[in-house]
Scaffold this motif. Sequence first.
Motif, PDB file in Angstrom:
ATOM      1  N   ALA A 177       6.628   8.800   1.393  1.00 22.01           N
ATOM      2  CA  ALA A 177       6.590   9.392   2.188  1.00 22.01           C
ATOM      3  C   ALA A 177       5.647  10.960   1.417  1.00 22.01           C
ATOM      4  O   ALA A 177       4.960  11.456   1.344  1.00 22.01           O
ATOM      5  CB  ALA A 177       7.690  10.097   2.725  1.00 22.01           C
ATOM      6  N   ARG A 178       6.346  11.046   0.495  1.00 21.55           N
ATOM      7  CA  ARG A 178       5.992  12.151  -0.304  1.00 21.55           C
ATOM      8  C   ARG A 178       4.752  12.125  -0.802  1.00 21.55           C
ATOM      9  O   ARG A 178       3.531  12.597  -0.712  1.00 21.55           O
ATOM     10  CB  ARG A 178       6.578  12.734  -1.105  1.00 21.55           C
ATOM     11  CG  ARG A 178       7.774  13.480  -0.513  1.00 21.55           C
ATOM     12  CD  ARG A 178       8.775  13.621  -1.322  1.00 21.55           C
ATOM     13  NE  ARG A 178       8.447  15.219  -2.003  1.00 21.55           N
ATOM     14  CZ  ARG A 178       8.683  16.298  -2.202  1.00 21.55           C
ATOM     15  NH1 ARG A 178       9.674  16.643  -0.711  1.00 21.55           N
ATOM     16  NH2 ARG A 178       8.394  17.629  -2.980  1.00 21.55           N
ATOM     17  N   HIS A 180       2.524  10.025  -0.647  1.00 27.93           N
ATOM     18  CA  HIS A 180       1.657   9.335   1.615  1.00 27.93           C
ATOM     19  C   HIS A 180       0.925  11.078   1.798  1.00 27.93           C
ATOM     20  O   HIS A 180       0.025  10.679   1.568  1.00 27.93           O
ATOM     21  CB  HIS A 180       2.478   8.717   2.221  1.00 27.93           C
ATOM     22  CG  HIS A 180       1.406   8.582   3.885  1.00 27.93           C
ATOM     23  ND1 HIS A 180       1.233   9.361   4.575  1.00 27.93           N
ATOM     24  CD2 HIS A 180       0.358   7.755   3.656  1.00 27.93           C
ATOM     25  CE1 HIS A 180       0.642   9.417   5.399  1.00 27.93           C
ATOM     26  NE2 HIS A 180       0.280   8.103   5.072  1.00 27.93           N
ATOM     27  N   ASP A 181       1.498  12.341   1.544  1.00 25.29           N
ATOM     28  CA  ASP A 181       1.301  13.250   1.956  1.00 25.29           C
ATOM     29  C   ASP A 181       0.918  13.568   0.961  1.00 25.29           C
ATOM     30  O   ASP A 181       0.400  15.002   1.287  1.00 25.29           O
ATOM     31  CB  ASP A 181       2.643  14.296   2.516  1.00 25.29           C
ATOM     32  CG  ASP A 181       2.915  13.649   3.916  1.00 25.29           C
ATOM     33  OD1 ASP A 181       2.039  13.248   4.570  1.00 25.29           O
ATOM     34  OD2 ASP A 181       4.179  14.023   4.090  1.00 25.29           O
ATOM     35  N   GLY A 182       0.961  13.258  -0.018  1.00 27.26           N
ATOM     36  CA  GLY A 182      -0.286  13.902  -1.290  1.00 27.26           C
ATOM     37  C   GLY A 182       1.148  15.412  -2.341  1.00 27.26           C
ATOM     38  O   GLY A 182       0.520  16.118  -3.005  1.00 27.26           O
ATOM     39  N   ILE A 183       2.307  15.207  -1.278  1.00 29.24           N
ATOM     40  CA  ILE A 183       2.979  16.550  -1.944  1.00 29.24           C
ATOM     41  C   ILE A 183       3.679  16.405  -3.414  1.00 29.24           C
ATOM     42  O   ILE A 183       3.575  17.261  -4.453  1.00 29.24           O
ATOM     43  CB  ILE A 183       4.769  16.123  -0.967  1.00 29.24           C
ATOM     44  CG1 ILE A 183       3.603  17.253  -0.116  1.00 29.24           C
ATOM     45  CG2 ILE A 183       5.780  17.612  -1.724  1.00 29.24           C
ATOM     46  CD1 ILE A 183       5.331  17.053   0.878  1.00 29.24           C
ATOM     47  N   ASP A 184       3.497  14.724  -3.870  1.00 30.64           N
ATOM     48  CA  ASP A 184       4.028  14.095  -4.929  1.00 30.64           C
ATOM     49  C   ASP A 184       3.138  14.040  -5.501  1.00 30.64           C
ATOM     50  O   ASP A 184       1.972  12.911  -4.751  1.00 30.64           O
ATOM     51  CB  ASP A 184       5.281  13.323  -5.214  1.00 30.64           C
ATOM     52  CG  ASP A 184       6.651  14.420  -4.937  1.00 30.64           C
ATOM     53  OD1 ASP A 184       6.304  16.093  -5.163  1.00 30.64           O
ATOM     54  OD2 ASP A 184       7.659  14.917  -4.675  1.00 30.64           O
ATOM     55  N   SER A 186       0.934  10.339  -7.324  1.00 33.43           N
ATOM     56  CA  SER A 186       0.732   9.480  -6.351  1.00 33.43           C
ATOM     57  C   SER A 186       1.476   7.964  -6.677  1.00 33.43           C
ATOM     58  O   SER A 186       1.699   8.162  -7.548  1.00 33.43           O
ATOM     59  CB  SER A 186      -0.840   9.177  -6.222  1.00 33.43           C
ATOM     60  OG  SER A 186      -1.358   8.504  -7.880  1.00 33.43           O
ATOM     61  N   PHE A 202       1.708   2.529   6.878  1.00 31.89           N
ATOM     62  CA  PHE A 202       2.913   3.381   6.960  1.00 31.89           C
ATOM     63  C   PHE A 202       3.092   3.468   7.640  1.00 31.89           C
ATOM     64  O   PHE A 202       4.849   4.293   8.292  1.00 31.89           O
ATOM     65  CB  PHE A 202       2.054   5.152   6.066  1.00 31.89           C
ATOM     66  CG  PHE A 202       3.510   6.230   6.155  1.00 31.89           C
ATOM     67  CD1 PHE A 202       4.252   5.803   5.163  1.00 31.89           C
ATOM     68  CD2 PHE A 202       3.409   7.186   6.719  1.00 31.89           C
ATOM     69  CE1 PHE A 202       5.133   7.157   4.561  1.00 31.89           C
ATOM     70  CE2 PHE A 202       3.939   8.105   6.312  1.00 31.89           C
ATOM     71  CZ  PHE A 202       5.501   8.595   5.146  1.00 31.89           C
ATOM     72  N   ASP A 203       2.052   4.150   9.322  1.00 30.37           N
ATOM     73  CA  ASP A 203       3.444   4.114  10.239  1.00 30.37           C
ATOM     74  C   ASP A 203       4.272   2.731  10.669  1.00 30.37           C
ATOM     75  O   ASP A 203       4.916   3.160  11.103  1.00 30.37           O
ATOM     76  CB  ASP A 203       1.966   4.339  10.930  1.00 30.37           C
ATOM     77  CG  ASP A 203       1.557   5.439  11.410  1.00 30.37           C
ATOM     78  OD1 ASP A 203       2.320   6.033  11.224  1.00 30.37           O
ATOM     79  OD2 ASP A 203      -0.060   5.347  12.148  1.00 30.37           O
ATOM     80  N   ILE A 206       7.715   4.358   8.949  1.00 28.15           N
ATOM     81  CA  ILE A 206       8.276   4.892   9.928  1.00 28.15           C
ATOM     82  C   ILE A 206       9.569   4.239  10.573  1.00 28.15           C
ATOM     83  O   ILE A 206      10.220   4.687  10.933  1.00 28.15           O
ATOM     84  CB  ILE A 206       7.143   6.204  10.142  1.00 28.15           C
ATOM     85  CG1 ILE A 206       6.327   6.308   8.606  1.00 28.15           C
ATOM     86  CG2 ILE A 206       7.845   7.342  11.399  1.00 28.15           C
ATOM     87  CD1 ILE A 206       5.416   7.863   9.544  1.00 28.15           C
TER      88      ILE A 206
END
Length: 318
Positions: A177-178, A180-184, A186, A202-203, A206
């Motif tokens: 998930a992280r 996917h959001d670009g937080i961490d 790839s 990804f949906d 979820i």
Amino acid sequence: MTSQSDSPTVQPSNAVLLGIDCGGSHTAVAVGDTRGRVLSRAEGPGSAMRPGGAERSAAVILDVARRAATQANVSLPAGLALVGAAGAGRAPEQEELAAAIAAAGVAARVDVRGDIEIALAAAFGDGPGILINAGTGSIAYARGADGKLHRAGGYGWQLGDEGGGYWMGHRALAAAARAHDGIDESSTLLERLVIALGLQTFDNLIRWTATATPAQVAGLAPHVLNAAREGEMVAQRIVADAAIELSHLVRALTRHFAETDTIKLATAGGLLRPGSPLLTALRTSLAADLPRARLSESGSVDAPSGALRLAARLLGQT
């Protein structure tokens, strides 16, 4: 035409022992003689003891025991079944499961104990040591030189079970998930998990997590191990962290041994089978953190044989 003397000898059921390991994801039955020697084996789905689930567990055990008995050319009920069952660490659950197994016709006499007791018997006989188990959850047990048992971990997915299957699966989902959001950074974990679950997006993932059981989340752990084996960096970090968590359990139990003792270690559970990246990482972690610990090279313990050993001993005492 085969004469009667050429036919396989069917042993009387009272001379047959069963060693049974009832886990959350699989059941293993070993048929043995009165000396505890293994004659045959069979495996099947999980039969761990759940609240109100004794009859269901007994039905699974009966099916697996029948297949093992057929291979050994013996009949059921056996004379004695010694059962090590996950979820049966207390006397009420042990008594309930024993009654259900006997009623199902598995054995005339049934002795149910916690699954860790048969694993310790398989790993160390009567001697001291520490057993690390990583499957859906995680736990470590120690038997000291005085024979007393001690435990660390094993409190369930809501309280811990660090380093176990649920913990690894949850970490993988969070990492996906992280990413996917670009937080961490790839990672291929998201794509791997989506494919493994037969999903598309990804949906979809979820929505899957909204209803997934702890066992289903734990079922993602083998995919994390495969990814780590193939060089996926995020998966490798999850595995390394899991190994550190398991080594913490071992460290917590070393206080029950003298500081000069060399401590024997053994492993159990589906995530620590030979060739597992988690087992390799655990060896590395223990070597760095606990040099006096000696992890067995023989692979995961053979819990059903440990149960047979205890059954033969029990038979000899009565």
